[in-house]
Design a protein around this motif. Structure first.
Motif, PDB file in Angstrom:
ATOM      1  N   SER A 141       0.855  -1.197   0.000  1.00 12.91           N
ATOM      2  CA  SER A 141       0.000   0.000   0.000  1.00 12.91           C
ATOM      3  C   SER A 141       0.882   1.236   0.000  1.00 12.91           C
ATOM      4  O   SER A 141       2.008   1.223   0.467  1.00 12.91           O
ATOM      5  CB  SER A 141      -0.894   0.010   1.234  1.00 12.91           C
ATOM      6  OG  SER A 141      -1.744  -1.097   1.243  1.00 12.91           O
ATOM      7  N   SER A 142       0.344   2.330  -0.509  1.00  8.70           N
ATOM      8  CA  SER A 142       1.119   3.558  -0.608  1.00  8.70           C
ATOM      9  C   SER A 142       1.382   4.187   0.758  1.00  8.70           C
ATOM     10  O   SER A 142       0.677   3.916   1.729  1.00  8.70           O
ATOM     11  CB  SER A 142       0.376   4.560  -1.491  1.00  8.70           C
ATOM     12  OG  SER A 142      -0.806   4.985  -0.846  1.00  8.70           O
ATOM     13  N   ILE A 183     -14.263   1.128   3.730  1.00  6.13           N
ATOM     14  CA  ILE A 183     -13.253   0.897   4.769  1.00  6.13           C
ATOM     15  C   ILE A 183     -13.936   0.524   6.070  1.00  6.13           C
ATOM     16  O   ILE A 183     -13.557  -0.434   6.747  1.00  6.13           O
ATOM     17  CB  ILE A 183     -12.351   2.129   4.952  1.00  6.13           C
ATOM     18  CG1 ILE A 183     -11.461   2.316   3.724  1.00  6.13           C
ATOM     19  CG2 ILE A 183     -11.516   2.025   6.222  1.00  6.13           C
ATOM     20  CD1 ILE A 183     -10.760   3.661   3.662  1.00  6.13           C
ATOM     21  N   THR A 190      -1.640   6.066   1.992  1.00  4.24           N
ATOM     22  CA  THR A 190      -2.676   5.204   2.573  1.00  4.24           C
ATOM     23  C   THR A 190      -2.431   4.982   4.049  1.00  4.24           C
ATOM     24  O   THR A 190      -3.345   5.084   4.867  1.00  4.24           O
ATOM     25  CB  THR A 190      -2.714   3.850   1.836  1.00  4.24           C
ATOM     26  OG1 THR A 190      -3.077   4.083   0.482  1.00  4.24           O
ATOM     27  CG2 THR A 190      -3.701   2.900   2.478  1.00  4.24           C
ATOM     28  N   TRP A 191      -1.193   4.702   4.421  1.00  5.31           N
ATOM     29  CA  TRP A 191      -0.885   4.422   5.824  1.00  5.31           C
ATOM     30  C   TRP A 191      -1.067   5.630   6.716  1.00  5.31           C
ATOM     31  O   TRP A 191      -1.296   5.504   7.910  1.00  5.31           O
ATOM     32  CB  TRP A 191       0.522   3.835   5.956  1.00  5.31           C
ATOM     33  CG  TRP A 191       0.517   2.416   5.520  1.00  5.31           C
ATOM     34  CD1 TRP A 191       0.905   1.935   4.305  1.00  5.31           C
ATOM     35  CD2 TRP A 191       0.034   1.302   6.244  1.00  5.31           C
ATOM     36  NE1 TRP A 191       0.698   0.578   4.246  1.00  5.31           N
ATOM     37  CE2 TRP A 191       0.171   0.162   5.433  1.00  5.31           C
ATOM     38  CE3 TRP A 191      -0.502   1.133   7.524  1.00  5.31           C
ATOM     39  CZ2 TRP A 191      -0.216  -1.106   5.852  1.00  5.31           C
ATOM     40  CZ3 TRP A 191      -0.874  -0.133   7.936  1.00  5.31           C
ATOM     41  CH2 TRP A 191      -0.732  -1.237   7.101  1.00  5.31           C
ATOM     42  N   TYR A 199      -9.870  10.158   0.619  1.00  4.99           N
ATOM     43  CA  TYR A 199     -10.761   9.160   0.051  1.00  4.99           C
ATOM     44  C   TYR A 199     -12.076   9.812  -0.354  1.00  4.99           C
ATOM     45  O   TYR A 199     -12.459  10.856   0.168  1.00  4.99           O
ATOM     46  CB  TYR A 199     -11.060   8.057   1.075  1.00  4.99           C
ATOM     47  CG  TYR A 199      -9.911   7.125   1.317  1.00  4.99           C
ATOM     48  CD1 TYR A 199      -9.702   6.034   0.489  1.00  4.99           C
ATOM     49  CD2 TYR A 199      -9.036   7.329   2.370  1.00  4.99           C
ATOM     50  CE1 TYR A 199      -8.637   5.172   0.704  1.00  4.99           C
ATOM     51  CE2 TYR A 199      -7.972   6.472   2.595  1.00  4.99           C
ATOM     52  CZ  TYR A 199      -7.782   5.399   1.756  1.00  4.99           C
ATOM     53  OH  TYR A 199      -6.738   4.544   1.974  1.00  4.99           O
ATOM     54  N   GLU A 249     -15.572   5.261  -0.630  1.00  4.46           N
ATOM     55  CA  GLU A 249     -14.390   4.496  -0.207  1.00  4.46           C
ATOM     56  C   GLU A 249     -14.308   4.452   1.315  1.00  4.46           C
ATOM     57  O   GLU A 249     -13.978   3.413   1.893  1.00  4.46           O
ATOM     58  CB  GLU A 249     -13.131   5.127  -0.799  1.00  4.46           C
ATOM     59  CG  GLU A 249     -13.066   5.016  -2.310  1.00  4.46           C
ATOM     60  CD  GLU A 249     -11.982   5.870  -2.930  1.00  4.46           C
ATOM     61  OE1 GLU A 249     -11.374   5.400  -3.914  1.00  4.46           O
ATOM     62  OE2 GLU A 249     -11.743   6.996  -2.448  1.00  4.46           O
ATOM     63  N   GLU A 295       4.674   9.681  -4.931  1.00  3.26           N
ATOM     64  CA  GLU A 295       4.360  10.196  -3.598  1.00  3.26           C
ATOM     65  C   GLU A 295       5.496  11.014  -2.987  1.00  3.26           C
ATOM     66  O   GLU A 295       5.742  10.936  -1.793  1.00  3.26           O
ATOM     67  CB  GLU A 295       4.045   9.042  -2.658  1.00  3.26           C
ATOM     68  CG  GLU A 295       2.797   8.295  -2.992  1.00  3.26           C
ATOM     69  CD  GLU A 295       2.417   7.362  -1.885  1.00  3.26           C
ATOM     70  OE1 GLU A 295       1.318   7.530  -1.358  1.00  3.26           O
ATOM     71  OE2 GLU A 295       3.218   6.480  -1.540  1.00  3.26           O
ATOM     72  N   THR A 351       6.763   2.298  -2.658  1.00  6.73           N
ATOM     73  CA  THR A 351       6.229   3.449  -3.373  1.00  6.73           C
ATOM     74  C   THR A 351       7.362   4.084  -4.163  1.00  6.73           C
ATOM     75  O   THR A 351       8.426   3.487  -4.307  1.00  6.73           O
ATOM     76  CB  THR A 351       5.560   4.446  -2.398  1.00  6.73           C
ATOM     77  OG1 THR A 351       4.849   5.418  -3.164  1.00  6.73           O
ATOM     78  CG2 THR A 351       6.548   5.100  -1.476  1.00  6.73           C
ATOM     79  N   PHE A 406      -3.565   7.544   6.752  1.00  9.31           N
ATOM     80  CA  PHE A 406      -4.975   7.689   7.087  1.00  9.31           C
ATOM     81  C   PHE A 406      -5.420   6.820   8.252  1.00  9.31           C
ATOM     82  O   PHE A 406      -6.505   6.991   8.767  1.00  9.31           O
ATOM     83  CB  PHE A 406      -5.838   7.358   5.868  1.00  9.31           C
ATOM     84  CG  PHE A 406      -6.027   8.526   4.948  1.00  9.31           C
ATOM     85  CD1 PHE A 406      -7.149   9.323   5.050  1.00  9.31           C
ATOM     86  CD2 PHE A 406      -5.069   8.825   3.999  1.00  9.31           C
ATOM     87  CE1 PHE A 406      -7.316  10.400   4.212  1.00  9.31           C
ATOM     88  CE2 PHE A 406      -5.232   9.902   3.153  1.00  9.31           C
ATOM     89  CZ  PHE A 406      -6.354  10.697   3.257  1.00  9.31           C
TER      90      PHE A 406
END
Length: 108
Positions: free
Chosen positions: A12-13, A64, A16-17, A56, A60, A102, A97, A19
């Motif tokens: 995962s990017s 989650i 993403t982490w 998001y 989405e 990013e 990544t 969030f």
């Protein structure tokens, strides 16, 4: 060699982490990392130290929450809890990544 006995690797990017409150200090009162409703995911996290539009969409965020709430296996332990336990106990975390995708998230 490095003395790291537990590492976590995920594709995962980095964004993403950011969030999710996984592996963070829950006593951080300045920027509490709790996202209690799906709408909280539709804005960038307050604890990200730079301006960004990454967020998001509401559908989405709803997915989650549905996943976190309803995704149990036969043991009765939610998958989200399992991930949180692994990450919070890891001595190293690796994220796949690139600077091209990013850069602003990786420099922070």
């Amino acid at each position: 060699m490095l003395g790291i006995s537990r590492a976590f690797y995920n594709v995962s990017s980095a964004a993403t982490w950011c969030f999710f409150p996984i592996g963070t200090r829950t006593s951080d009162t300045h920027y509490p990392r709790i996202r209690a409703v799906p709408k909280h995911f539709t804005v960038p996290p307050k604890w990200v130290p730079f301006s960004t539009k990454v967020a998001y969409r509401l559908f989405e965020g709803k997915k989650i929450f549905a996943y976190a709430k309803d995704n149990y296996n036969v043991s009765g332990v939610p998958d989200g809890f399992r991930v949180e336990m692994v990450v919070s106990r890891a001595e190293a975390i690796a994220v796949k990544t690139s600077m091209e995708v990013e850069g602003e998230w990786l420099k922070a």
